[in-house]
Design a protein around this motif. Structure first.
Motif, PDB file in Angstrom:
ATOM      1  N   SER A 247       0.837  -1.201   0.000  1.00  0.00           N
ATOM      2  CA  SER A 247       0.000   0.000   0.000  1.00  0.00           C
ATOM      3  C   SER A 247       0.874   1.254   0.000  1.00  0.00           C
ATOM      4  CB  SER A 247      -1.029   0.006   1.130  1.00  0.00           C
ATOM      5  OG  SER A 247      -0.571  -0.669   2.252  1.00  0.00           O
TER       6      SER A 247
ATOM      7  N   SER B 138       1.850   1.701  -3.553  1.00  0.00           N
ATOM      8  CA  SER B 138       0.701   2.269  -4.278  1.00  0.00           C
ATOM      9  C   SER B 138       0.562   3.754  -3.970  1.00  0.00           C
ATOM     10  CB  SER B 138      -0.605   1.589  -3.869  1.00  0.00           C
ATOM     11  OG  SER B 138      -0.467   0.205  -3.919  1.00  0.00           O
ATOM     12  N   TYR B 139       0.802   4.110  -2.702  1.00  0.00           N
ATOM     13  CA  TYR B 139       0.689   5.520  -2.330  1.00  0.00           C
ATOM     14  C   TYR B 139       1.617   6.375  -3.199  1.00  0.00           C
ATOM     15  CZ  TYR B 139       0.701   9.791   0.447  1.00  0.00           C
ATOM     16  OH  TYR B 139       0.592  11.105   0.835  1.00  0.00           O
TER      17      TYR B 139
ATOM     18  N   MET C  66       2.695   5.600  -6.169  1.00  0.00           N
ATOM     19  CA  MET C  66       2.232   5.610  -7.556  1.00  0.00           C
ATOM     20  C   MET C  66       1.065   6.578  -7.735  1.00  0.00           C
ATOM     21  SD  MET C  66       2.723   1.526  -8.067  1.00  0.00           S
ATOM     22  CE  MET C  66       2.342   1.214  -9.776  1.00  0.00           C
ATOM     23  N   MET C  67       0.232   6.698  -6.697  1.00  0.00           N
ATOM     24  CA  MET C  67      -0.938   7.571  -6.785  1.00  0.00           C
ATOM     25  C   MET C  67      -0.597   9.017  -6.439  1.00  0.00           C
ATOM     26  SD  MET C  67      -3.007   5.176  -7.536  1.00  0.00           S
ATOM     27  CE  MET C  67      -4.658   5.912  -7.438  1.00  0.00           C
TER      28      MET C  67
ATOM     29  N   GLY D  40       7.268  -2.874  -6.764  1.00  0.00           N
ATOM     30  CA  GLY D  40       5.860  -3.227  -6.698  1.00  0.00           C
ATOM     31  C   GLY D  40       5.402  -4.043  -7.894  1.00  0.00           C
ATOM     32  N   GLN D  41       6.285  -4.333  -8.822  1.00  0.00           N
ATOM     33  CA  GLN D  41       5.886  -5.059 -10.031  1.00  0.00           C
ATOM     34  C   GLN D  41       7.038  -5.943 -10.486  1.00  0.00           C
ATOM     35  OE1 GLN D  41       5.180  -1.307 -11.875  1.00  0.00           O
ATOM     36  NE2 GLN D  41       7.093  -1.270 -13.001  1.00  0.00           N
TER      37      GLN D  41
END
Lengths: 683, 683
Positions: free
Chosen positions: A257, A260-261, A263-264, A322-323
């Protein structure tokens, strides 16, 4: 021709003959005896204390008289008067050889003294830190032969300590001139020689003999908690340990998460980097205050962490982690100036060492566990599990070591648990539930009394009972299962089903009340169905990771299991096995290693050779990427039950005969404590 | 058996036989021919351009046909189409050997190309900068064999360029992952290998081929002015030069007043450190804007300065430099990250190299002059004088070199002069005074016209005439002496004594009016008695220092004199000698070297071996401390007159027969142009 006197050092047994009048320190150095000295034989530092022995030594074939050494001299007398010299001790730099002598070097006078670890799986740490202190006497400047003060310090280090290739940064250059003049051309310098380097850097300088000590911080930078040990870089002793929550939690509880934070939210990595660096500064200041030392004396920090924390701490965007293919920006170890990482609470020239990462999901924390638990040196097959928000798992022996990580989430650390909290005074850490009465008793951190012991309320009045920590929730869920409050699928029975009013309805499910402090304004502490689900997810992930490595090695069983983690010392092996966190193993072969990652950091802090060793070991570990292994999902699903339904647990029955209850989702299906069917469990 | 084709490279003459089909670049590398390549033979960078020659080469015994090389291939055609390939050029990495060939490597394709200096005493600089660019192709990550992106970059550098021991700091680690992915695993890296090091650091990284160039700044950090050259680190070319006033002037005009400021104002050194660092940032930004480059492409800075500036720039309290024995905190060279020096205008990983200091009063600027003018390689006895607020003086030849510094004060740089100013458009830089009419004519910076040329007013309308710069004031005072406006003691005659209304009373003394711009709102530019006194003090200090070194070598004359300095190129040797700035020497043996310190900085910037060389040379220079030599004071006092009274100036008479005027302090004593006595001057 009379022979020169014989000197024999114990415990090393090294011996040699030296002319009458040779200082003991000189003889020790020439024989390569491990005898410490900071002042280089000037009778200032007292590090070279030795204990002469007198009488017959048949083993060595000598008899030693009281006159084997010179009389006490003025330096020793002054030293004894001012600071006190232990009975029977001499200063090795002052006492000289007069006849045959047997000289004992006490442990505290050895440079490479060993620090014994308290935990069961103890292997001692040999002190050989990258940072050390020496006293030098520097030539005064001569305007007709001009040279810089630093250059004359370099000359002194070369001549008095045989240390070459010395540099100094700006903070030291700024302090050097006043220190030299105040110390009347004697200064103490803290020297840092990184692993794999022949260069030495002066980290700090003090007038005359610096007696404030040198310290290092071993930091286990977890996703949820940050734990630090303040170590004395001379004795290796842990002076204070402390911890705090990782403030990045507000950006996401688990690693993905946080990725993701970023990335966002462009720039989100910078916020997180600042937050964690600030937290480390706070922790360093607090720990220095606790230990009553000046934080400027913290010369070194070793940091271990998972790859996402590693990148976020370094200020590297973690998005690639993350990927697939989960590429690290760098996997090697790093030595960096603390100031480049904004760690301003430490010494201005403090150095930060980060252990190497093993893979994109298996970080420097796993490397530190490998350094501490050394599966690569194990004769039998050992499973090392470092429990945290991400679990690092190592499986292997002398032949081969495998590693993976598994996303257990923060439940084991008390996060995402309704009454969960960090391990701190007031938190329930141990719990027992009576299988007949279904009544709990517990212990909280900060008191040795159980909750049903007389005087518990008084003893815990200051903190109260505030919540459940990670080890507490593991015990609570396992005890609930053993007491028939949970069925194998993890469902909590109703009051009716379990026969106790502590099983309370909570929405469409039930919760189990452990402690009701509401009468005194305290919390009601329950284990909810959601808590049990969170623990089930976490333990399934952990178990699946371990099974995956076992598949790779084509084994069904391991010889022993080591539980590690920031709260690893507190996990009860029995409860972990009841819960199905770990594969089946004889209970006496399941041990707790405490914070092995933190201990690995401490080893790297105290021994620079260990840094080279772990860099090599990491290269030899085989990495398994759980995220792309289909078998991982399969194991994960199958591991959900308590105990889970597919795998054999032959040893578990010996540990805890589990009641065969079964509660329907609606609460309609009834269960019992004794009878009913056992779901695919084998004895 | 037929022989492999022969390839001969010019201008090196290196030759060898290689199989048909061998690329020219490959042959060049194997023969050790100096042929550049950034992309390592991928046909991208075009650095390896060569010029094949055809026809008979009797000297080499070969005849080369047009088919000696392969036909143009697709890469060369595309390159020519997209960027254009000069007539007759081939890409060395694409063209392959088909028969005997003679291949010329044009200067711009040589790695170690030479940069020819414009000044008279030119020695070319061989390009071998510490920072260079290479293109690499990096392995993609593989999650089953995990390794960091940096580690694969290190592998590529090892395999493709044979560069080992590569590290990268945080700014590069932050950029590395996006650059690799954007460049599809091809990146350009700027590599920095400090002098005396086998370690290489990645300073920056760009996707695919970086075509923006790499730059360095050579900075002469003087007490009064800061001068900088922006150099192309590939060609060695100076792209732009610029300068500004040292803002520390507000804390004290000369070095000792700045040292006093620190002693009187605790923390004053921090203020001065911040001021000078900020000024360098401003200068770097301005110079980048002028040159139309991104300041982030400035990868390196070489700084030369006197010891007080050295310490203040580094943030070291200079107080020890203000008192015997004038101990430097460090005398060795330094390589430091620019960010540790707050030089944020440059690349985040830019490196700063400071030349070594020679002594407490003889700084890195003197070392740079020694590097540029190489007195230690001179056959004849050369006196090198670097004129600034502090004059650095070197005297010697191949046998021995002496060095000292002399506190001339800022007068030579136009400071403390009533109409003085920095050398900038509008400043008077040349001046002539008619000995009969006493009328002046002058030239200002920014125009080639003399003030009595037609069109002068129009040509200089933009700037106007604003003041007198350093070289202008030297000429003004010397011309005043030659025109009989000054007597040998330095006194300015009155209007009555000199017969010109331009000699105006000013208080109890007189001033000489050079230019009156007041009608147009401009300044009245005069040379006052105070100005003459300031110049006399400055020139006496300079002369006394030179004499002191001559005493040490026991010589009365030098073979030649080199005048250097930030404004050194502009000093007229004749006027300097009339003034008595320098010891007597044949006029044709007095040359201007321009900003030799700045040029030395540029050499160190373009050639890392030069750094090692100057570090060694500095160790061999003999240092003389003027401040404690009684003879210095004696020379200083004796040198006050113009020309001074005690030393022989046999050559001066050939240059400028000086009028034997003498003006009493009260103006009562009269003088004449032709007659009267000559004061102790020998023809």
């Amino acid at each position: 021709m009379t022979q020169d006197p014989l000197i024999i050092f114990t415990p090393s047994g090294k011996r040699g003959r030296f002319p009458v009048g040779t200082p003991i320190l000189t003889a020790a150095r020439q024989l390569g005896v491990d005898l410490d000295s900071v002042c280089g034989g000037r009778g200032i530092c007292s590090k070279c204390q030795v204990a002469p022995s007198f009488g017959d030594f048949p083993k060595h074939g000598v008899t030693v008289s009281e006159t084997a050494l010179s009389e006490w001299n003025a330096v020793e007398e002054r030293y004894d008067r001012v600071r006190g010299l232990k009975e029977g001790r001499r200063l090795g730099c002052q006492a000289t050889l007069q006849g045959d002598a047997v000289i004992d070097v006490p442990p505290e006078s050895q440079v490479h003294r060993q620090v014994v670890r308290k935990a069961a799986s103890a292997r001692p740490i040999t002190m050989d830190p990258a940072t050390r202190l020496v006293l030098i006497e520097v030539q005064e400047p001569d305007m007709h032969e001009p040279s810089g003060d630093l250059e004359r310090v370099q000359d002194a280090l070369r001549e008095q300590w045989q240390i070459e290739n010395v540099t100094a940064g700006l903070p030291v250059l700024r302090k050097l001139q006043p220190a030299l003049r105040k110390g009347e051309w004697k200064v103490s310098v803290a020297l840092h020689t990184p692993a794999n380097s022949d260069k030495t850097m002066i980290l700090d300088v003090w007038p005359s003999l610096h007696e404030g000590g040198l310290y290092g911080l071993a930091i286990d930078l977890g996703s949820t908690t940050i734990a630090a040990h303040l170590c004395d870089l001379v004795t290796g002793e842990v002076r204070t340990s402390s911890g705090l929550m990782n403030p990045q939690i507000r950006f996401g509880e688990d690693l993905m998460s946080r990725v993701s934070y970023v990335m966002m939210n462009p720039g989100g990595d910078v916020e997180m980097t600042n937050a964690v660096r600030e937290a480390i500064n706070t922790l360093a200041s607090e720990i220095a205050t606790d230990a009553e030392i000046d934080a400027n004396l913290i010369m070194e920090t070793v940091i271990v962490c998972n790859p996402v924390m590693h990148h976020l701490f370094l200020g590297i965007d973690p998005v690639e982690l993350g990927q697939a293919p989960f590429a690290l920006a760098t996997s090697g170890s790093l030595t960096l100036p603390a100031r480049d990482l904004d760690l301003t609470a430490l010494n201005a020239e403090a150095q930060v060492y980060l252990l190497p990462c093993i893979a994109g999901h298996v970080g420097a924390d796993a490397a530190a566990v490998a350094l501490s638990e050394a599966p690569n040196q194990s004769e039998d097959l050992v499973l090392v599990v470092d429990v945290g928000t991400n679990a690092e798992i190592l499986l292997g022996n002398k032949e081969k070591v495998l590693a993976c990580s598994s996303p257990t989430g923060p439940a084991f650390e008390g996060a995402q648990i309704s009454s969960g909290q960090r391990a701190a005074p007031g938190a329930i850490e141990r719990i027992e539930i009576d299988p007949d009465t279904k009544e709990p008793r517990f212990r909280i951190i900060g008191s040795d009394l159980w909750s049903d012991d007389p005087g518990f309320a008084e003893a815990t009045a200051v903190t109260g009972v505030t919540g459940i920590c990670g080890s507490g929730i593991i015990e609570a869920v396992a005890e609930m299962r053993m007491a028939g409050l949970l069925d194998p699928s993890g469902l909590i029975g109703s009051a009716e089903q379990t026969g106790t009013a502590r099983a309370e309805p909570e929405g469409r499910t039930n919760a189990y009340l452990i402690h009701d402090g509401s009468a005194d304004g305290g919390p009601r502490i329950t284990v909810t169905q959601g808590d049990v689900r969170a623990i089930q997810l976490a333990k399934s992930a952990l178990y699946a990771g371990a099974r995956l490595l076992m598949d790779q090695l084509e084994v069904d069983r391991v010889d022993r299991v080591v539980l590690a983690g920031a709260f690893g010392a507190h996990i009860s092996p029995k409860h972990a096995m009841v819960l199905g966190m770990i594969p089946d193993a004889p209970l006496d072969k399941v041990t707790s290693a405490g914070n092995a990652a933190g201990h690995g950091a401490r080893i790297a802090l105290c021994n620079r050779t260990a840094r080279q060793k772990i860099e090599q070991t990491v290269g030899e570990i085989h990495k398994i990427e759980t995220a792309v292994e289909p078998k991982f999902q399969e194991h994960f699903v199958n591991a959900n039950a308590i105990p889970h339904a597919t795998d054999p647990f032959p040893d578990l029955a010996k540990v805890a005969p589990l009641p065969d209850v079964h509660f329907g989702a609606s609460g309609a299906q009834s269960g019992s404590n004794g009878g009913g069917r056992r779901r695919r469990r084998r004895a």
